[in-house]
Every structure is written in C-alpha cells, then in structure tokens.
Design a protein around this motif. Structure first.
Motif, mmCIF file in Angstrom:
data_model
loop_
_atom_site.group_PDB
_atom_site.id
_atom_site.type_symbol
_atom_site.label_atom_id
_atom_site.label_comp_id
_atom_site.label_asym_id
_atom_site.label_seq_id
_atom_site.Cartn_x
_atom_site.Cartn_y
_atom_site.Cartn_z
ATOM 1 N N VAL A 14 0.834 -1.208 0.000
ATOM 2 C CA VAL A 14 0.000 0.000 0.000
ATOM 3 C C VAL A 14 0.868 1.257 0.000
ATOM 4 N N ALA A 15 1.855 1.276 0.897
ATOM 5 C CA ALA A 15 2.750 2.434 0.983
ATOM 6 C C ALA A 15 3.524 2.623 -0.315
ATOM 7 N N ALA A 16 4.008 1.532 -0.895
ATOM 8 C CA ALA A 16 4.784 1.629 -2.130
ATOM 9 C C ALA A 16 3.918 2.121 -3.282
ATOM 10 N N GLY A 17 2.682 1.640 -3.366
ATOM 11 C CA GLY A 17 1.797 2.094 -4.430
ATOM 12 C C GLY A 17 1.501 3.572 -4.341
ATOM 13 N N GLY A 18 1.273 4.064 -3.125
ATOM 14 C CA GLY A 18 1.025 5.504 -2.950
ATOM 15 C C GLY A 18 2.241 6.333 -3.292
ATOM 16 N N LEU A 19 3.409 5.870 -2.864
ATOM 17 C CA LEU A 19 4.645 6.608 -3.149
ATOM 18 C C LEU A 19 4.939 6.613 -4.641
ATOM 19 N N ASN A 20 4.730 5.483 -5.305
ATOM 20 C CA ASN A 20 4.979 5.421 -6.745
ATOM 21 C C ASN A 20 4.079 6.365 -7.516
ATOM 22 N N ALA A 21 2.838 6.515 -7.068
ATOM 23 C CA ALA A 21 1.902 7.396 -7.765
ATOM 24 C C ALA A 21 2.365 8.843 -7.733
ATOM 25 N N VAL A 22 2.952 9.251 -6.616
ATOM 26 C CA VAL A 22 3.339 10.653 -6.450
ATOM 27 C C VAL A 22 4.716 10.933 -7.036
ATOM 28 N N VAL A 23 5.658 10.015 -6.831
ATOM 29 C CA VAL A 23 7.016 10.311 -7.290
ATOM 30 C C VAL A 23 7.787 9.086 -7.750
ATOM 31 N N GLY A 24 7.587 7.939 -7.109
ATOM 32 C CA GLY A 24 8.387 6.755 -7.388
ATOM 33 C C GLY A 24 9.123 6.318 -6.135
ATOM 34 N N SER A 25 9.950 5.299 -6.247
ATOM 35 C CA SER A 25 10.762 4.775 -5.140
ATOM 36 C C SER A 25 9.997 3.849 -4.215
ATOM 37 N N GLY A 26 8.809 3.401 -4.613
ATOM 38 C CA GLY A 26 8.077 2.459 -3.790
ATOM 39 C C GLY A 26 8.833 1.170 -3.541
ATOM 40 N N THR A 27 9.715 0.806 -4.459
ATOM 41 C CA THR A 27 10.533 -0.396 -4.302
ATOM 42 C C THR A 27 11.380 -0.337 -3.039
ATOM 43 N N LEU A 28 11.751 0.872 -2.608
ATOM 44 C CA LEU A 28 12.568 1.017 -1.409
ATOM 45 C C LEU A 28 11.796 0.673 -0.144
ATOM 46 N N ILE A 29 10.496 0.470 -0.256
ATOM 47 C CA ILE A 29 9.695 0.012 0.872
ATOM 48 C C ILE A 29 9.483 -1.503 0.796
ATOM 49 N N THR A 30 9.036 -1.979 -0.353
ATOM 50 C CA THR A 30 8.681 -3.394 -0.473
ATOM 51 C C THR A 30 9.901 -4.312 -0.565
ATOM 52 N N PHE A 31 10.914 -3.899 -1.315
ATOM 53 C CA PHE A 31 12.093 -4.752 -1.495
ATOM 54 C C PHE A 31 12.800 -5.035 -0.166
ATOM 55 N N PRO A 32 13.111 -4.011 0.655
ATOM 56 C CA PRO A 32 13.734 -4.303 1.954
ATOM 57 C C PRO A 32 12.826 -5.128 2.863
ATOM 58 N N THR A 33 11.513 -4.959 2.744
ATOM 59 C CA THR A 33 10.594 -5.747 3.564
ATOM 60 C C THR A 33 10.729 -7.233 3.246
ATOM 61 N N LEU A 34 10.788 -7.552 1.968
ATOM 62 C CA LEU A 34 10.966 -8.953 1.575
ATOM 63 C C LEU A 34 12.324 -9.491 2.025
#
Length: 251
Positions: A14-34
């Motif tokens: 959810v956080a990554a999708g919101g961040l990607n919509a505004v600017v990008g970099s959502g991967t920096l949330i989901t990738f470290p989580t995994l």
C-alpha cells in the motif's frame, strides 16, 4: 510466510503504491521488507517487480485527466521504456545483483538536482525553444531508454529519474509530467514482469500481497498527489530521492 509477515508485506505494498503514484521509489519500501523476511535478493526483486505492476497501472489510471493531449508523447517515450525495460530485466537475470550499486545513487542525486533546477531550466528552454524540439529531442528519448533499463533491472527511484529528466527538458506542468511518468513506469514494470513470469522463479504469495496493496495505494496516491502544488511536489521528490540514495549507499 506467517500471518503477521503477510500483513506487513501487504501494508508495504500500500505504501509503495502511494509513493509510486506521487514520485516513485516504492521499491525502497517493499524490497527491503521482503529481504527482512528472508527472501533471496533476486527472488525478492522479481516478486516485488511483478507485485508493483497493478499499483503503477492504478496510479496511471488515477492521473488519466492529466494525460489528455499527451498521446504522441506517451507513444514516443513508451517505445523507449518498452525496450529499456526488456533490456534491464534481461540484465537482472544475467548480471551479478550488485552490478549497478555504485552508479545508482549518483543517478538519483543528479535527478534530484534537475528537479530542483526545473523552474530555472524551463525559463532558459522558453528562451531557446526551437520548432520541433518541444519533446526533448533524441537525448531525452535516450535518457528515458536508459531509465527503462535501470527500471527493468531494479526500479527503485526510476520515477525520480524520469521526473528529473522531464523537468529539465520539457515545458509542461509538473502534474502532467507525473502522469506520463506513471504510464512509463507501468510499461517498464509490465514488460519486465512478463519476462520474469516466463523464465524466473516468483514467490506468488508475496507478489499477490504486494499487488493488492499497491493497487489500493496507487489509487489513493493519485487522488491526493495530484492536489500537491508544484513547489511541494518538487520538494517531496527531492526528499524521497535523497533518502533513496542514502539507503542504497548504506546497503
């Protein structure tokens, strides 16, 4: 994954999708989580890429009004993103996982500088603009191609890179450029995801959780992100970009 881990991965989506919509970099949330839950880096990267595709599509849909009158621009840069995303995905499967580690923070910080300088650069462009040069010329197309390669390979902050390129070379409203960014990110992630489905190992549980979360986050982020004034949005892009660079340097 256990129940709490599944909840955490979905929330990160959810956080990554919101961040990607505004600017990008959502991967920096989901990738470290995994990674924190014990996923090998390549498996985490591939599963994360697939999971974020619905989120980038929902963000692009949320910005559909800003895409009016930009069909030619989308086709032109979409071809670069398509080719770049495919090349990047192939590189991910063939090269060592840390191949781009040294250059990525530099690229992101350069993009942040371009975003900060956008108003001044745009004033100069207005004074020097030539007929037929309103879409950045071949250099911008090559920049979008290179960003697509990076996005297909890893993807964190590809939105920052695109916004830096657009802000420095195109005379247009920042929200309209963000709409184009969302479409191009969808193309890059989509073509990479298709390749990964065919030839790579995927954790479908993780990908599904991220997909569900990022879809919701993308719609919410598009709804509220489009209301941000240009100055606020520019500052948000820079903060995210600098944070992304620092995190990647510390890895």
């Amino acid at each position: 994954m256990e129940a709490l881990e599944m909840v955490a991965v979905g929330a990160a989506g959810v956080a990554a999708g919101g961040l990607n919509a505004v600017v990008g970099s959502g991967t920096l949330i989901t990738f470290p989580t995994l990674l924190a839950f014990g996923f090998p880096p390549v498996l985490a990267n591939v599963s994360n890429n697939l999971g974020l595709v619905p989120g980038t599509l929902s963000a692009a849909y949320g910005y559909r009004r800003e895409m009016k009158g930009q069909f030619g621009r989308l086709v032109r840069f979409g071809t670069a993103s398509l080719v770049g995303g495919l090349i990047g995905a192939l590189l991910l499967l063939e090269l060592p996982a840390d191949a781009f580690q040294a250059v990525v923070p530099v690229l992101i910080l350069t993009a942040c500088v371009l975003v900060l300088l956008q108003p001044r650069l745009n004033r100069r462009l207005r004074n020097r603009e030539e007929p037929g040069k309103k879409d950045g010329g071949i250099l911008l197309w090559c920049g979008v191609l290179a960003t697509g390669v990076y996005g297909g390979y890893f993807g964190a902050a590809q939105g920052v890179l695109l916004m830096g390129l657009f802000g420095a070379t195109l005379l247009d409203d920042l929200q309209r450029l963000n709409a184009v960014k969302n479409v191009l990110a969808s193309i890059v992630n989509g073509v990479a995801a298709v390749l990964f489905i065919v030839v790579a190992d995927i954790d479908w549980t993780a990908a599904g959780l991220i997909a569900a979360g990022s879809t919701v986050g993308g719609l919410v982020g598009a709804r509220y992100g489009r209301r941000l004034p240009p100055t606020v949005m520019r500052g948000f892009i820079v903060v995210v970009g600098v944070t992304a660079s620092v995190l990647m340097l510390l890895r």
